[in-house]
Design an enzyme around this catalytic site. Structure first.
Site, mmCIF file in Angstrom:
data_model
loop_
_atom_site.group_PDB
_atom_site.id
_atom_site.type_symbol
_atom_site.label_atom_id
_atom_site.label_comp_id
_atom_site.label_asym_id
_atom_site.label_seq_id
_atom_site.Cartn_x
_atom_site.Cartn_y
_atom_site.Cartn_z
ATOM 1 N N LYS A 69 50.512 48.651 36.183
ATOM 2 C CA LYS A 69 49.987 47.377 35.686
ATOM 3 C C LYS A 69 48.610 47.498 35.020
ATOM 4 O O LYS A 69 48.301 46.768 34.095
ATOM 5 C CB LYS A 69 49.927 46.349 36.829
ATOM 6 C CG LYS A 69 51.307 45.935 37.309
ATOM 7 C CD LYS A 69 51.268 44.982 38.488
ATOM 8 C CE LYS A 69 51.122 43.568 38.013
ATOM 9 N NZ LYS A 69 51.506 42.587 39.060
ATOM 10 N N ASP A 81 43.590 37.473 26.710
ATOM 11 C CA ASP A 81 42.318 37.308 27.434
ATOM 12 C C ASP A 81 42.532 37.344 28.940
ATOM 13 O O ASP A 81 41.759 37.937 29.675
ATOM 14 C CB ASP A 81 41.649 35.978 27.051
ATOM 15 C CG ASP A 81 41.135 35.998 25.618
ATOM 16 O OD1 ASP A 81 41.050 37.103 25.043
ATOM 17 O OD2 ASP A 81 40.819 34.922 25.076
ATOM 18 N N ASP A 106 50.918 36.344 36.216
ATOM 19 C CA ASP A 106 50.891 36.145 37.671
ATOM 20 C C ASP A 106 50.151 34.858 38.056
ATOM 21 O O ASP A 106 50.609 34.105 38.915
ATOM 22 C CB ASP A 106 50.241 37.345 38.376
ATOM 23 C CG ASP A 106 51.181 38.541 38.476
ATOM 24 O OD1 ASP A 106 52.414 38.320 38.496
ATOM 25 O OD2 ASP A 106 50.687 39.680 38.533
ATOM 26 N N GLY A 134 42.626 42.106 46.095
ATOM 27 C CA GLY A 134 43.329 43.089 45.263
ATOM 28 C C GLY A 134 43.742 42.503 43.923
ATOM 29 O O GLY A 134 43.203 41.491 43.474
ATOM 30 N N GLY A 135 44.741 43.139 43.292
ATOM 31 C CA GLY A 135 45.191 42.723 41.966
ATOM 32 C C GLY A 135 45.722 41.302 41.934
ATOM 33 O O GLY A 135 45.422 40.532 41.013
ATOM 34 N N ASN A 156 37.915 39.809 52.404
ATOM 35 C CA ASN A 156 38.764 40.983 52.247
ATOM 36 C C ASN A 156 38.396 41.976 53.338
ATOM 37 O O ASN A 156 37.245 42.018 53.783
ATOM 38 C CB ASN A 156 38.539 41.616 50.864
ATOM 39 C CG ASN A 156 39.552 42.701 50.563
ATOM 40 O OD1 ASN A 156 40.756 42.442 50.535
ATOM 41 N ND2 ASN A 156 39.087 43.917 50.359
ATOM 42 N N ARG A 159 34.759 44.510 52.501
ATOM 43 C CA ARG A 159 33.913 43.462 51.930
ATOM 44 C C ARG A 159 33.460 43.786 50.502
ATOM 45 O O ARG A 159 33.342 42.901 49.656
ATOM 46 C CB ARG A 159 32.693 43.226 52.836
ATOM 47 C CG ARG A 159 31.836 42.047 52.340
ATOM 48 C CD ARG A 159 30.600 41.795 53.170
ATOM 49 N NE ARG A 159 29.729 40.863 52.458
ATOM 50 C CZ ARG A 159 29.497 39.610 52.832
ATOM 51 N NH1 ARG A 159 30.067 39.125 53.920
ATOM 52 N NH2 ARG A 159 28.687 38.843 52.125
ATOM 53 N N ALA A 160 33.240 45.074 50.222
ATOM 54 C CA ALA A 160 32.738 45.477 48.894
ATOM 55 C C ALA A 160 33.658 45.016 47.768
ATOM 56 O O ALA A 160 33.196 44.655 46.679
ATOM 57 C CB ALA A 160 32.561 46.995 48.843
ATOM 58 N N GLY A 244 56.172 32.104 48.859
ATOM 59 C CA GLY A 244 55.782 32.973 47.744
ATOM 60 C C GLY A 244 56.860 33.238 46.711
ATOM 61 O O GLY A 244 56.573 33.782 45.635
ATOM 62 N N GLN A 251 56.439 33.338 37.311
ATOM 63 C CA GLN A 251 55.749 34.324 36.467
ATOM 64 C C GLN A 251 56.711 34.987 35.499
ATOM 65 O O GLN A 251 56.306 35.516 34.471
ATOM 66 C CB GLN A 251 54.997 35.370 37.313
ATOM 67 C CG GLN A 251 55.844 36.255 38.226
ATOM 68 C CD GLN A 251 56.529 37.418 37.527
ATOM 69 O OE1 GLN A 251 56.020 37.944 36.541
ATOM 70 N NE2 GLN A 251 57.697 37.804 38.017
#
Length: 277
Positions: A69, A81, A106, A134-135, A156, A159-160, A244, A251
């Site tokens: 991806k 964009d 998505d 994440g993505g 998350n 944390r970073a 979900g 999508q």
């Protein structure tokens, strides 16, 4: 050349688990359209070659899944964009002028699913609490900001990664430590799990859910099982829940329309076709 049967498919590695062939096959059959949709296991080393070869074989476009991806963005001639902002593409169009067009639907799928499941959902009703960075979270945060959610609380396990999204998306993001993730729910209007926690074969999403109240909308991007532990608990507490599966279905619609010329309906029959077997 004009009477070629259009081909599309999904590329990734692995792809055997993908529900996309069943979904697109259902739509092709429902609308009586000529076309085929094929799952293709393509490893990273073959990606560039595959993208050059497939249009010559009659392919009009592809869905892209893990691990391609991000990489396809660098191989595309045109990137929307939103795909650039998310840093990943899930939908490719092989244009008639030979150019490769990359998009990410998505976030669109997430919002369309939310609006279909909760017709009265209002982005401005209050903060969104989002688990995961994440993505999928990137796509969802982009779309939440786009439709007018004013505050996004984000936690998350690392944390970073959440901090990196705050740096990128700005002050609308408030980062919480994972151990404090339950606190994000207090006063939120929308609660979203973007992680794989709660999926069949994965650990549960172990976050205190005491803050859930009946006025909240709770959604999970996991669709196996359809009712995750988070959704079951939210339902018990009187929340409006959205599973979900709808995100996966919605999508897919823009790509199908571009490839086969028909905007498909995401309805009960579509859900049933994807769930059977």
């Amino acid at each position: 050349m004009t009477d070629r049967i259009p081909l599309a498919g999904v590329i990734g590695s692995p792809v055997a688990h993908s529900k996309s062939p069943k979904l697109h096959g259902h739509w092709l059959q429902s609308y009586g359209l000529k076309g085929h949709y094929i799952p293709m296991d393509v490893v990273q080393e073959d990606l560039k070659e595959a993208l050059q070869l497939l249009p010559r074989l009659g392919f009009v476009g592809l869905n892209v899944t893990i691990p391609h991806k991000e990489k396809v963005l660098g191989l595309a001639d045109l990137v929307t964009d939103r795909a650039a902002l998310i840093g990943a593409a899930n939908t490719l169009i092989f244009r008639s002028d030979g150019k490769l067009h990359a998009d990410n639907t998505d976030g669109y799928g997430f919002i369309a699913n939310l609006r279909q499941g909760v017709p009265g959902w209002r982005p401005e009703a209050g903060p969104a609490a989002v688990f995961g960075a994440g993505g999928a979270a990137r796509a969802i945060i982009t779309s939440l900001i786009e439709v007018g959610v004013r505050e996004i609380r984000l936690a998350n396990r690392t944390r970073a990664r959440a901090e990196a999204l705050r740096t990128e998306f700005g002050p609308k993001i408030a980062v919480y430590d994972w151990v404090q993730a339950g606190n994000m729910i207090d006063g939120a209007a929308t609660v979203v799990n973007t992680t794989s926690l709660g999926m069949t074969g994965k650990p549960e999403l172990r976050i205190p859910l005491d803050g859930l109240t009946p006025d909240m909308v709770v959604t999970d991007i996991v669709y196996a099982p359809l009712k995750t532990g988070l959704l079951a608990e939210a339902e018990k507490r009187g929340c409006t829940v959205v599973d979900g599966l709808g995100m996966l279905l919605h999508q897919a619609a823009p790509g199908f329309e571009r490839w086969f010329g028909q905007r498909p309906e995401v309805d009960a029959a579509t859900r049933a076709a994807v769930l059977e077997g």
